[in-house]
Design a protein around this motif. Structure first.
Motif, mmCIF file in Angstrom:
data_model
loop_
_atom_site.group_PDB
_atom_site.id
_atom_site.type_symbol
_atom_site.label_atom_id
_atom_site.label_comp_id
_atom_site.label_asym_id
_atom_site.label_seq_id
_atom_site.Cartn_x
_atom_site.Cartn_y
_atom_site.Cartn_z
ATOM 1 N N GLY A 295 -14.205 22.465 -4.620
ATOM 2 C CA GLY A 295 -13.683 21.929 -5.875
ATOM 3 C C GLY A 295 -13.800 22.881 -7.037
ATOM 4 N N ARG A 296 -13.788 24.176 -6.766
ATOM 5 C CA ARG A 296 -14.034 25.172 -7.814
ATOM 6 C C ARG A 296 -13.048 25.052 -8.966
ATOM 7 N N LYS A 297 -11.765 24.926 -8.668
ATOM 8 C CA LYS A 297 -10.762 24.885 -9.731
ATOM 9 C C LYS A 297 -10.864 23.603 -10.556
ATOM 10 N N TRP A 298 -11.174 22.486 -9.919
ATOM 11 C CA TRP A 298 -11.342 21.245 -10.675
ATOM 12 C C TRP A 298 -12.538 21.339 -11.601
ATOM 13 N N PHE A 299 -13.650 21.854 -11.075
ATOM 14 C CA PHE A 299 -14.847 21.969 -11.898
ATOM 15 C C PHE A 299 -14.654 22.957 -13.037
ATOM 16 N N ALA A 300 -13.821 23.988 -12.824
ATOM 17 C CA ALA A 300 -13.596 24.993 -13.862
ATOM 18 C C ALA A 300 -13.058 24.353 -15.140
ATOM 19 N N THR A 301 -12.298 23.279 -14.989
ATOM 20 C CA THR A 301 -11.780 22.562 -16.153
ATOM 21 C C THR A 301 -12.724 21.456 -16.616
ATOM 22 N N LEU A 302 -13.230 20.667 -15.673
ATOM 23 C CA LEU A 302 -14.061 19.513 -16.034
ATOM 24 C C LEU A 302 -15.360 19.919 -16.708
ATOM 25 N N PHE B 158 -23.464 17.496 -13.508
ATOM 26 C CA PHE B 158 -23.228 17.842 -14.913
ATOM 27 C C PHE B 158 -22.025 17.087 -15.462
ATOM 28 N N VAL B 159 -20.961 16.966 -14.666
ATOM 29 C CA VAL B 159 -19.772 16.230 -15.110
ATOM 30 C C VAL B 159 -20.107 14.750 -15.310
ATOM 31 N N LEU B 160 -20.914 14.199 -14.417
ATOM 32 C CA LEU B 160 -21.302 12.798 -14.560
ATOM 33 C C LEU B 160 -22.113 12.580 -15.837
ATOM 34 N N LEU B 161 -23.105 13.470 -16.080
ATOM 35 C CA LEU B 161 -23.962 13.317 -17.252
ATOM 36 C C LEU B 161 -23.239 13.666 -18.549
ATOM 37 N N GLY B 162 -22.316 14.632 -18.493
ATOM 38 C CA GLY B 162 -21.687 15.126 -19.710
ATOM 39 C C GLY B 162 -20.360 14.494 -20.052
ATOM 40 N N VAL B 163 -19.736 13.793 -19.100
ATOM 41 C CA VAL B 163 -18.416 13.218 -19.360
ATOM 42 C C VAL B 163 -18.357 11.747 -18.958
ATOM 43 N N VAL B 164 -18.575 11.477 -17.683
ATOM 44 C CA VAL B 164 -18.315 10.140 -17.142
ATOM 45 C C VAL B 164 -19.263 9.097 -17.735
ATOM 46 N N ILE B 165 -20.558 9.347 -17.637
ATOM 47 C CA ILE B 165 -21.534 8.345 -18.086
ATOM 48 C C ILE B 165 -21.452 8.091 -19.589
ATOM 49 N N PRO B 166 -21.386 9.143 -20.468
ATOM 50 C CA PRO B 166 -21.289 8.850 -21.912
ATOM 51 C C PRO B 166 -20.049 8.054 -22.287
ATOM 52 N N LEU B 167 -18.880 8.458 -21.774
ATOM 53 C CA LEU B 167 -17.649 7.761 -22.150
ATOM 54 C C LEU B 167 -17.607 6.356 -21.563
ATOM 55 N N LEU B 168 -18.065 6.212 -20.314
ATOM 56 C CA LEU B 168 -18.077 4.883 -19.700
ATOM 57 C C LEU B 168 -19.068 3.974 -20.426
ATOM 58 N N THR B 169 -20.207 4.518 -20.807
ATOM 59 C CA THR B 169 -21.209 3.732 -21.538
ATOM 60 C C THR B 169 -20.646 3.242 -22.868
ATOM 61 N N LEU B 170 -20.000 4.159 -23.595
ATOM 62 C CA LEU B 170 -19.441 3.768 -24.893
ATOM 63 C C LEU B 170 -18.375 2.695 -24.726
ATOM 64 N N PHE B 171 -17.514 2.866 -23.735
ATOM 65 C CA PHE B 171 -16.455 1.873 -23.546
ATOM 66 C C PHE B 171 -17.033 0.523 -23.161
ATOM 67 N N LEU B 172 -17.963 0.503 -22.203
ATOM 68 C CA LEU B 172 -18.555 -0.766 -21.783
ATOM 69 C C LEU B 172 -19.278 -1.445 -22.938
#
Length: 607
Positions: free
Chosen positions: A127-134, A341-355
């Protein structure tokens, strides 16, 4: 025998003046450069000089304390801030807290960022290319997005208002986890590690892997290769990343404001805010001066490192070889680190705020507890917020203010940046070009909170023909133009270096005036850099806090200040909803930049 010169000195001086006027009239860029110098001296240099002077001049209302009349020189503010019994509270404790946070953030961000940069650029990780952006997304989000998400989860009974999710579920979180040093550093690491990934990743990508292969063939161990080859070559990138992060941490305001003030964990930025709030303008000027000096010193070291980086080059040319390390069976397992890192830096914060925006009671995950009332509801059971934010006039008022203020400043930045580039590249007077180049870069050396204080000190009262601007949108627009000019001017200068004079000269010979040449030749050719010079300040301004929190009033509230006001009133769901809207606008602006310029965030990482 003596001889008297036939040349009259007065005639010689007059000829020089006429020659200079001839040059100016022949090349409008000379006059343009002079006008731009006057403008930026007023909105950049004058505020900085004003705050420096306020540190040594008696301020209004302090005549009795200082024993001197208003406007006279005094050392009272310096002594009170640096050496009095109050100095520990005013300066030294916030300074130590700031240094502790900044140094810890730098160390941890480098460790995390270098590890991720190496995995993405030097291995065949899954998943190198996906992670390079995320992996770069956390740097796009406002830093205080993470602070609100953290508070939503870990907030405890130390302060009033709604409890955090964990406390609502019966799990008591200690103060050190909910507030202060630990969460601030953790969030800053998540926010700034992507900057390390970008800078160090680009250095790793440019490095010729043949040097490593040769060393390995000669029997060098992995440790020797790392410390004798790789680290010396990426050292400029490491130092640049460290200094840029350190400079940003010094002026960071939103995180200490949300997670530090509840437990009296003051940093220099919140100490400055407190001094301004209590009308200690002289003390505030001293603290702002300390922040400015630290920021200037740090970023001047960064520029020095960039100049020295030319000494660290890989000998080679088109034959540079990039070979990624094969991880074999560990290829998929190694993806766990960037995924975390993607979970801690993107998914969890945004999901937490939305919920949090669709939950009536925090931490209760039952169907009847979910609602969209905080978005589109009516007659809410709150004192000051009776409807959901999308149905609240104050929200749309702040959206309008944000778009008008940030949009106007961004358009002005883009146009002025292009004109600065034109003046710097076309002006015949080198000192004007050099001074203009450095002057427009000056705000980059001054942290935002200190620059806002400088603006407040100069424009809060009437000075000569200029009326008091505090409380008007104009002061915010001017401050944003000044603060974002480093982005716009560098974009304009870089664009104009690639544009020759031939097209303009042909149009001039054909009879086209200067405005016609700018409108029909320069602007169409430089449309992409102009768009970048507008959109970059727009994205940065949308999520900015430091300028607005000092200069905005309730009448000129923008989305960021209104969300902070909601936090102060303990309307957590509504505040989180506003922050999500800010993040959405910021993301949309970034996508627009990528579409217009044809570049992406991960261009420096992907092949």
């Amino acid at each position: 025998m003596s001889y008297q010169s036939d040349i009259n000195p007065r005639h010689s001086t007059w000829r020089k003046v006429r020659h200079t006027l001839s040059i100016v009239s022949h090349e409008p860029a000379n006059l343009l450069g002079a006008l731009l110098l006057m403008l930026f001296s007023w909105i950049i240099l004058a505020p900085v000089m004003s705050v420096l002077l306020n540190a040594v001049l008696v301020q209004s209302g302090d005549e009795g304390r200082t024993g001197a009349t208003e406007g006279t020189f005094t050392a009272w503010y310096l002594l009170r801030t640096l050496t009095s019994r109050m100095s520990e509270l005013l300066l030294w404790t916030p300074l130590l807290n700031t240094l502790a946070v900044a140094l810890s953030t730098v160390a941890m961000a480098l460790i995390v960022g270098v590890a991720l940069a190496w995995l993405i650029n030097r291995t065949d990780i899954a998943g190198r290319k996906w992670f390079a952006t995320l992996l770069i997304v956390p740097f796009m989000l406002p830093s205080w997005t993470f602070a609100l998400a953290w508070s939503t989860i870990f907030k405890n009974h130390a302060i009033g208002g709604q409890p955090g999710w964990l406390e609502a579920m019966g799990i008591q979180t200690p103060n050190w986890m909910a507030y202060g040093y630990f969460p601030i550093v953790t969030i800053m690491v998540l926010h700034y590690a992507p900057l390390v990934i970008l800078i160090v990743g680009n250095a790793l990508k440019r490095m010729d892997s043949q040097m490593e292969e040769c060393a390995r063939v000669l029997g060098a161990s992995r440790g020797i290769i790392a410390f004798k080859i790789i680290i010396p070559l990426v050292r400029p990138a490491l130092l640049s990343s460290a200094l840029l992060i350190f400079a940003d941490c010094i002026g960071e305001f939103a995180l200490p404001y949300i997670l530090g003030l509840p437990v009296h964990f003051d940093t220099l930025s919140t100490g400055l805010y407190r001094a301004i709030s209590t009308r200690q303008s002289g003390v505030a000027a001293v603290i702002a001066t300390v922040i400015m000096l630290m920021g200037m010193l740090t970023l001047m070291l960064d520029m020095k490192m960039l100049r020295e980086a030319k000494r660290f080059v890989t000998l080679g040319g088109k034959g540079v070889m990039e070979r990624r390390r094969t991880l074999g069976r560990w290829r998929t397992a190694a993806a766990a680190l960037p995924l975390l890192f993607v979970l801690l830096g993107v998914v969890i914060p945004l999901l937490t705020l939305f919920l949090s925006t669709v939950m009536i009671l925090p931490g209760r995950f039952t169907a009847e507890n979910f609602t969209f009332d905080y978005w589109i509801g009516h007659n809410l059971d709150t004192v000051a917020l009776h409807n959901g934010i999308l149905l609240t006039p104050e929200f749309w008022h702040t959206v309008w203010n944000t778009l008008v203020i940030v949009g106007s400043a961004s358009i002005a930045c883009g146009v002025l940046g292009l004109l600065v580039g034109y003046a710097v590249m076309r002006c015949h007077f080198r000192w004007v070009a050099a001074f203009l180049r450095q002057l427009t870069f000056l705000p980059y050396l001054v942290p935002g909170i200190a620059f806002a204080t400088a603006f407040l000190s100069l424009f809060a009262v009437a000075r000569g023909p200029v009326p008091a601007l505090y409380g008007t949108p104009l002061i915010l627009i001017l401050a944003l133009i000044a603060e974002k000019m480093p982005y716009a001017s560098r974009s304009g200068i870089a664009a104009m270096t690639q544009l020759g004079k031939e097209a303009e000269e042909a149009a001039r010979i054909a009879g086209a005036g200067w405005f016609a040449r700018i409108r029909r030749i320069v602007i169409p050719i430089q449309a992409a850099p102009l768009a970048t010079g507008i959109l970059l300040p727009f994205i940065s301004g949308i999520k900015g806090v430091s300028l607005f929190v000092i200069l905005a009033t309730p009448a000129t509230d923008v989305m960021t200040t209104w969300s902070l006001r909601l936090i102060d009133y303990n309307y957590q769901q509504a505040a989180n909803a506003v922050v999500l809207m800010i993040a959405l606008i910021s993301w949309a602006g970034t996508v627009i930049i990528q579409k217009i310029t044809g570049t992406g965030l991960a261009d420096g990482l992907e092949k």
